[in-house]
Scaffold this active site. Structure first.
Site, short mmCIF file in Angstrom:
data_model
loop_
_atom_site.label_atom_id
_atom_site.label_comp_id
_atom_site.label_asym_id
_atom_site.label_seq_id
_atom_site.Cartn_x
_atom_site.Cartn_y
_atom_site.Cartn_z
N THR A 210 -4.72 6.41 0.13
CA THR A 210 -5.95 7.20 0.13
C THR A 210 -5.91 8.28 -0.94
OG1 THR A 210 -6.03 6.89 2.49
CG2 THR A 210 -7.49 8.57 1.58
N GLU B 18 -9.98 12.73 7.62
CA GLU B 18 -9.82 14.01 6.93
C GLU B 18 -11.15 14.75 6.81
OE1 GLU B 18 -7.01 13.65 3.29
OE2 GLU B 18 -7.69 11.64 3.79
N ASP C 236 -9.22 0.49 2.23
CA ASP C 236 -8.22 0.07 3.21
C ASP C 236 -8.68 0.52 4.60
OD1 ASP C 236 -5.85 -0.83 4.33
OD2 ASP C 236 -4.81 1.07 3.95
N TYR D 14 2.36 3.50 15.19
CA TYR D 14 2.98 3.61 13.86
C TYR D 14 4.43 4.09 13.85
CZ TYR D 14 2.77 8.69 13.02
OH TYR D 14 2.97 10.04 13.04
N GLU E 135 -9.22 3.99 -2.18
CA GLU E 135 -7.98 3.84 -2.93
C GLU E 135 -8.24 3.15 -4.26
OE1 GLU E 135 -4.70 2.22 -0.75
OE2 GLU E 135 -5.36 3.07 1.16
N THR F 229 -8.82 -5.43 4.33
CA THR F 229 -8.75 -4.52 3.18
C THR F 229 -9.73 -5.08 2.16
OG1 THR F 229 -6.39 -4.15 3.59
CG2 THR F 229 -7.23 -3.52 1.41
N ARG G 270 0.86 15.15 13.15
CA ARG G 270 2.05 15.85 13.63
C ARG G 270 1.83 17.36 13.48
NH1 ARG G 270 3.66 11.93 10.14
NH2 ARG G 270 3.88 13.51 8.52
N GLN H 210 -3.58 2.96 15.08
CA GLN H 210 -2.51 3.43 14.20
C GLN H 210 -1.68 4.54 14.86
OE1 GLN H 210 -4.09 5.18 10.58
NE2 GLN H 210 -2.07 5.55 9.70
N LYS I 126 -4.15 -1.51 10.47
CA LYS I 126 -4.49 -1.67 9.06
C LYS I 126 -4.74 -3.12 8.65
CE LYS I 126 -3.38 2.59 7.62
NZ LYS I 126 -4.21 3.41 6.73
N HIS J 214 -3.74 14.03 0.59
CA HIS J 214 -3.95 13.15 1.74
C HIS J 214 -2.74 13.18 2.68
CE1 HIS J 214 -5.06 9.69 4.16
NE2 HIS J 214 -3.91 9.12 3.86
N GLU K 248 -10.33 4.08 3.82
CA GLU K 248 -9.44 4.79 2.91
C GLU K 248 -9.86 4.41 1.50
OE1 GLU K 248 -5.32 4.08 4.16
OE2 GLU K 248 -5.54 5.80 5.52
N TYR L 205 1.14 5.75 -0.60
CA TYR L 205 0.72 6.96 0.11
C TYR L 205 0.92 8.10 -0.88
CZ TYR L 205 0.67 9.73 4.55
OH TYR L 205 0.38 10.57 5.59
N ASP M 167 0.85 -1.19 0.00
CA ASP M 167 0.00 0.00 0.00
C ASP M 167 0.89 1.24 0.00
OD1 ASP M 167 -2.37 1.38 -0.07
OD2 ASP M 167 -2.70 1.29 2.10
N ARG N 47 -7.78 4.36 13.44
CA ARG N 47 -6.88 5.51 13.63
C ARG N 47 -6.29 5.56 15.02
NH1 ARG N 47 -5.71 6.36 8.55
NH2 ARG N 47 -7.55 6.85 7.31
CA CA Z 1 -3.98 2.90 2.92
#
Ligand code: CA
Length: 395
Positions: A327, A341, A216, A227, A184, A240, A126, A223, A236, A117, A182, A112, A110, A220
């Protein structure tokens, strides 16, 4: 064979005309799983129509392994056949069949690849740092996912349990409270590569068979706690979802569009003479309400660059392997491909069924569909990926 024939009527506004013809694996009532292509609201039974045992199997892997030239011959043959009456036992109504995963997936990666996104998630995860990490514009960031939990569209998804951080800073174990989606696009490998031999950007179409829709599912809260420093893991890997139909690249020739500008210019191994994006328009519905329309055309990294990067170290690919884009989000709020989001980290609720919502509740259903410009004077459809959330199995 009964000898009876039937003509498949394709309405003028169908998203599944003969210029599309996606592949899937289905079982007619009382029958075994076998390969088929969708035409209008019918499914053509390939073992009944083409005298080739490769289609009588419960996955497309052996067919995909035959390579692009063999697949072109089959596609031409099917387009010819679709113009005439067909044996009645080779045509099934799409509502009457069951579908399963179209491919046996050996490896799943997967990416990014959406700058919108990645920027949104950087701001949310962050908030005090630059949203894009220093590597982001230099390589398509990705990770190896869990192939064994890729499920076909329609399979329910059980809310995962895991560790998440509480307000006091200590973790607890329990059902995820921030279950998300997500939206995708997935790329299905047709032809293998050899270990030790990277696949250059310009050899993308020799190795990739087609595209499918992916959801996906992401927890959260799990994660966010797990992560760093090694990336996504249990937040995750529980599920899927993949659409049951795979649209061949051959149906997407008119959907090819230039990539958005890449600054700085990527390293030479990520450049090609024929490097393009895809004009695919997704729609996300949540309990039947449309909540987002993510545009694939804005993706920063091309599918060919993703493949070149994932094989750049000599890692090989096999028929049926799946890699997904990450995503898909656009710059507008109504184009975000995840609920973290859309609800901006849970602070700006979305209206679903008249109520304010942030993350998924048990019983929620999410469906992702997509269309693209076709080679006829109408769009083509990519099928759908759908899933319903079931309550967690608590320890
Ligand atoms: Ca993903």
């Amino acid at each position: 064979m009964s000898g009876a024939t039937v003509r498949v009527d394709v309405p003028d506004d169908s998203l599944f005309g003969p210029e599309n013809m996606p592949y899937g694996v289905f079982a007619p009532p009382g029958g075994e799983f076998r390969a088929g292509v969708r035409l209008g609201d019918s499914v053509l039974d390939l073992p009944a129509l083409l005298d080739d045992p490769v289609f009588a199997r419960p996955d497309l892997n052996s067919f995909l392994a035959q390579g692009p030239a063999a697949r072109r011959v089959v596609r031409e043959k099917l387009r010819e056949l679709a113009e005439s009456p067909l044996p009645a036992d080779a045509v099934h109504a799409v509502e009457a069949i069951r579908m399963t995963l179209p491919v046996r997936i050996g490896d799943y990666v997967d990416f990014y690849a959406s700058i919108d996104h990645a920027t949104n998630l950087g701001r949310l995860f962050r908030p005090d740092a630059e949203p894009l990490l220093p590597n982001w514009r230099h390589l398509p960031v990705g990770y190896h996912g869990r192939a064994g939990t890729v499920v076909v569209s329609g399979t329910p998804v059980v809310r995962p349990c895991g560790q998440h951080r509480t307000d006091s800073g200590t973790p607890e174990f329990g059902p995820s409270r921030r279950l998300d989606i997500e939206a995708e696009l997935g790329f299905v490998v047709g032809t293998a590569s050899r270990r030790g031999e990277p696949v250059p950007v310009d050899e993308f179409a020799d190795h990739v068979f087609g595209v499918a829709l992916v959801n996906d599912w992401s927890a959260r809260d799990i994660q966010a706690w797990e992560y760093q420093p090694l990336g996504p893991f249990l937040g995750k890997s529980f599920a899927t979802s993949l659409s049951a139909w795979i649209t061949p690249l051959a149906a997407l020739t008119r959907a090819r569009v230039p990539l958005p500008p890449q600054v700085p210019k990527p390293l030479p191994y990520l450049r090609g003479t024929d490097d393009t994006g895809l004009d695919i328009a997704l729609t996300v519905t949540w309990n039947g309400d449309t909540v987002s329309r993510p545009p694939y055309s804005r993706m920063y990294w091309s599918p060919a660059q993703m493949l070149a990067h994932l094989t750049a170290n000599g890692a090989s690919i096999r028929p049926g392997d799946l890699y997904a884009s990450g995503t898909i989000s656009g710059p507008e709020p109504g184009q975000r491909g995840s609920f973290i989001e859309l609800s901006w980290g849970g602070t700006e609720p979305v209206i679903v069924g008249g109520a304010e919502r942030t993350f998924l509740a048990d019983g929620d259903e999410v469906t992702i569909t997509a269309t693209a410009p076709g080679t006829a004077s109408r769009p083509i459809g990519l099928g759908e990926v759908r899933g319903t959330v079931l309550a967690a199995h608590e320890p």
